[in-house]
Write an enzyme that holds these catalytic residues in place. Structure first.
Site, PDB file in Angstrom:
ATOM      1  N   ASP A  36      41.899 100.327  59.881  1.00  0.00           N
ATOM      2  CA  ASP A  36      42.658 101.505  60.319  1.00  0.00           C
ATOM      3  C   ASP A  36      41.887 102.218  61.415  1.00  0.00           C
ATOM      4  O   ASP A  36      40.993 103.018  61.148  1.00  0.00           O
ATOM      5  CB  ASP A  36      42.913 102.454  59.144  1.00  0.00           C
ATOM      6  CG  ASP A  36      43.849 103.606  59.521  1.00  0.00           C
ATOM      7  OD1 ASP A  36      44.066 103.828  60.734  1.00  0.00           O
ATOM      8  OD2 ASP A  36      44.352 104.273  58.607  1.00  0.00           O
ATOM      9  N   HIS A  78      40.784 109.768  62.952  1.00  0.00           N
ATOM     10  CA  HIS A  78      39.628 109.713  62.061  1.00  0.00           C
ATOM     11  C   HIS A  78      38.310 109.476  62.791  1.00  0.00           C
ATOM     12  O   HIS A  78      37.263 109.369  62.149  1.00  0.00           O
ATOM     13  CB  HIS A  78      39.845 108.619  61.018  1.00  0.00           C
ATOM     14  CG  HIS A  78      41.160 108.721  60.322  1.00  0.00           C
ATOM     15  ND1 HIS A  78      41.476 109.758  59.473  1.00  0.00           N
ATOM     16  CD2 HIS A  78      42.274 107.932  60.385  1.00  0.00           C
ATOM     17  CE1 HIS A  78      42.715 109.597  59.019  1.00  0.00           C
ATOM     18  NE2 HIS A  78      43.211 108.499  59.558  1.00  0.00           N
ATOM     19  N   ILE A 108      39.250 113.685  60.587  1.00  0.00           N
ATOM     20  CA  ILE A 108      39.352 113.777  59.133  1.00  0.00           C
ATOM     21  C   ILE A 108      39.152 112.401  58.505  1.00  0.00           C
ATOM     22  O   ILE A 108      39.322 111.370  59.164  1.00  0.00           O
ATOM     23  CB  ILE A 108      40.708 114.363  58.699  1.00  0.00           C
ATOM     24  CG1 ILE A 108      41.865 113.448  59.141  1.00  0.00           C
ATOM     25  CG2 ILE A 108      40.877 115.774  59.251  1.00  0.00           C
ATOM     26  CD1 ILE A 108      43.233 113.905  58.652  1.00  0.00           C
ATOM     27  N   GLY A 135      43.044 109.139  54.484  1.00  0.00           N
ATOM     28  CA  GLY A 135      43.565 109.424  53.151  1.00  0.00           C
ATOM     29  C   GLY A 135      43.324 108.276  52.195  1.00  0.00           C
ATOM     30  O   GLY A 135      43.009 108.483  51.020  1.00  0.00           O
TER      31      GLY A 135
END
Length: 294
Positions: free
Chosen positions: A193, A198, A213, A216
């Site tokens: 990913d 991110h 961030i 998830g």
């Protein structure tokens, strides 16, 4: 309108055939924090995640990332009836159900459809469902996931029928913390990913965040691994399913607090931020989070 549910719902997103190796499993486990505690390099239970011998086990959440594990481009959003861009999107919810322990290496084909679209007014929720099968036709796992598309919605469609999971009113059976490392998102992005949300500070700021961030799904894997270790004796084969809604963001360097209650219907889990900063302490990470046993 940018999202047309009449076209989207039921759309076949095709299939992809993929392979994985024990090296992929090991990297994934390291990406979700396995082997990070003092003494884990000598602990037989911890080494079941990080040593590629006959005892290597596979955390069920690996099945979610296995199809795209070797991709290096940011995830595509070519969804029929959905004209959206990556900066609008955050991961909404995730569920995986495994039909037996996942092999440490193998081949499978994943076929995916758009199963539903919800209208939340100022946002839309797009659900996908996929089934992974082995070359002999055996079903290995089923995944369901949603993305939350900011700025869409408002066409008067179905708002969804999600039922919240209630936290038991008693002391948790497990209560522990995990310190997210500053480079955790950089490591986890090697699991397929490469969304710049991110990793790229400028992209994250354009999307409304002060800094990149944590994925998830990285938080999801960290929490699942923690519950397996604390309540299932470190035996990932005891997991039948794990579902959660992504309720907040985690920034690298923060601490995730994981609490779990062993109930007859399944293990109910709470994941929040444990922080010395008042505005972040107790902030939700995962909600409606349940693990069921095999």
């Amino acid at each position: 309108m940018p999202i047309n549910p009449d076209i989207a719902i039921g759309a076949d997103l095709g299939s992809r055939t993929f392979t994985w190796s024990s090296s992929d499993v090991l990297l994934y486990h390291l990406g979700v924090g396995a082997g990070s505690r003092p003494g884990d390099n000598l602990d037989p239970k911890a080494l079941r995640y990080t040593l590629d011998d006959e005892n290597l086990q596979v955390l069920p959440s690996f099945g979610i990332v296995a199809p795209s594990f070797h991709e290096t481009d940011p995830p595509a959003l070519d969804l029929p009836g959905c004209d959206i861009n990556l900066a609008q999107v955050v991961h909404g919810a995730q569920e995986i159900t495994v039909h037996g322990p996942l092999p440490a290496s193998g081949e499978a084909t994943l076929r995916t459809v758009i199963s539903d679209v919800w209208d939340k007014g100022k946002a839309a929720v797009i659900w996908q469902e996929g089934v992974a099968t082995a070359p002999d036709g055996t079903e290995l796992w089923t995944v369901r996931s949603s993305i939350f598309v900011k700025g869409e919605g408002g066409w008067g469609g179905n708002r969804g029928d999600a039922t919240p999971v209630l936290i038991p009113e008693r002391k948790p059976d497990a209560d522990t913390t995990y310190d997210v490392t500053p480079q955790q998102a950089m490591l986890y992005r090697l699991c397929g990913d490469r969304n710049p949300l991110h990793s790229d500070p400028a992209f994250a700021q354009a999307a409304g965040f002060p800094a990149p961030i944590l994925h998830g799904l990285c938080s999801y894997g960290i929490v699942l691994r923690t519950v397996v270790d604390d309540l299932l004796g470190g035996d990932a084969a005891q997991v039948r399913s794990f579902s959660a809604r992504f309720a907040g963001v985690v920034f690298p360097g923060e601490t995730i607090r994981v609490q779990a209650w062993d109930e007859p219907s399944g293990i109910v889990v709470s994941a929040t931020i444990a922080s010395s900063r008042e505005e972040r302490d107790g902030a939700p990470v995962l909600a409606d989070c349940v693990l069921t046993r095999a």
